[in-house]
Scaffold this active site. Structure first.
Site, PDB file in Angstrom:
ATOM      1  CG  LEU A   1      19.229 -33.276  26.664  1.00 55.89           C
ATOM      2  CD1 LEU A   1      17.805 -33.424  27.210  1.00 55.89           C
ATOM      3  CD2 LEU A   1      19.390 -31.943  25.955  1.00 55.89           C
ATOM      4  CG  ASP A   2      24.423 -29.913  30.300  1.00 59.15           C
ATOM      5  OD1 ASP A   2      25.253 -30.540  29.622  1.00 59.15           O
ATOM      6  OD2 ASP A   2      24.306 -28.670  30.266  1.00 59.15           O
ATOM      7  NE  ARG A   3      23.312 -37.177  37.659  1.00 55.99           N
ATOM      8  CZ  ARG A   3      24.082 -38.089  38.239  1.00 55.99           C
ATOM      9  NH1 ARG A   3      25.391 -38.000  38.150  1.00 55.99           N
ATOM     10  NH2 ARG A   3      23.546 -39.091  38.919  1.00 55.99           N
TER      11      ARG A   3
END
Length: 243
Positions: free
Chosen positions: A62-64
């Protein structure tokens, strides 16, 4: 004591599935910041008194600034099998996204061709195929409206980088807090209101259906949307994986 950046949702000898807090990297990048992978290796090492290096394989990411479910494999066999499940799209992924602008339709399928700029770490969505692009597909439906914002349930069919963020922005519905994709202002902690809410797949070793659901972050704005939660796990909603 500092709060853990995750909650364990499912754990056995093969898999570790956690609900990630927004703001922590899943895997290393040029910042050199501590990653969720690092933290969870330490968790496994301590819990099971394992000497030496711990094996923990990342199945997807997942993106940060995004919160929600992330799957790790505890053995190389499980990693290989889970990677194949994701590659073949034999997994149902459901996200929640909060947007201010109501989408053109209450539910729809979106198809775009995405081009990733590695230098800017940003993806552009095109209406038609262009050189170097990858086809991206998702479906969404509007669950309701609270606080002048709309809650969307999003089911990505493909798994492209920044896909949901770029595709929703392309229809004029950038996600709350996502200034990289057109939202007008950031929110505290640089998070965005995109949450990997639910995963459904067949366990790669036990061959049993696994349904995981992640609670929203501890955030009053997020929590108000819980009243719109009408999720239903009846078999008729899950059959497509077996077709």
């Amino acid at each position: 004591m500092k709060k853990k950046p995750y909650q364990v949702v499912y754990e056995d000898n093969h898999l570790l599935i956690v609900n990630k807090e927004p703001g922590i990297l899943v895997q290393g990048d040029r910042t050199g910041d501590v990653t969720l992978l690092d933290v969870l290796k330490e968790y496994v090492k301590e819990k099971y008194n394992k000497p030496g290096d711990v094996f923990l394989g990342l199945v997807h990411r997942l993106d940060r600034p995004v919160s929600g479910l992330v799957v790790f494999a505890r053995t190389s066999k499980a990693l290989e099998r889970m990677s194949e499940i994701f590659r073949k799209r034999q997994v149902q992924k459901t996200y929640w996204a909060v947007v201010r602008q109501k989408p053109p339709r209450d539910s729809d399928k979106l198809v775009h061709w995405l081009v990733k700029d590695e230098q800017k770490n940003q993806t552009t969505a095109h209406e038609y195929e262009v050189p170097g692009s990858q086809r991206a597909e998702l479906t969404y439906r509007v669950l309701g409206r609270i606080n002048e914002h709309y809650l969307l349930e999003v089911n990505p069919v493909t798994g492209r980088p920044h896909q949901i963020r770029a595709q929703l922005s392309a229809i004029g519905c950038p996600i709350r807090g996502d200034i990289k994709y057109g939202y007008d202002r950031a929110v505290p902690d640089k998070k965005i209101y995109l949450h990997a809410r639910r995963l459904y797949f067949v366990h790669p070793v036990k061959k049993e259906p696994i349904i995981c659901k992640a609670g929203v972050p501890n955030d009053p704005f997020w929590e108000e949307f819980l009243e719109l939660d009408k999720e239903d796990y009846k078999d008729k909603n899950l059959n497509f994986i077996f077709e």
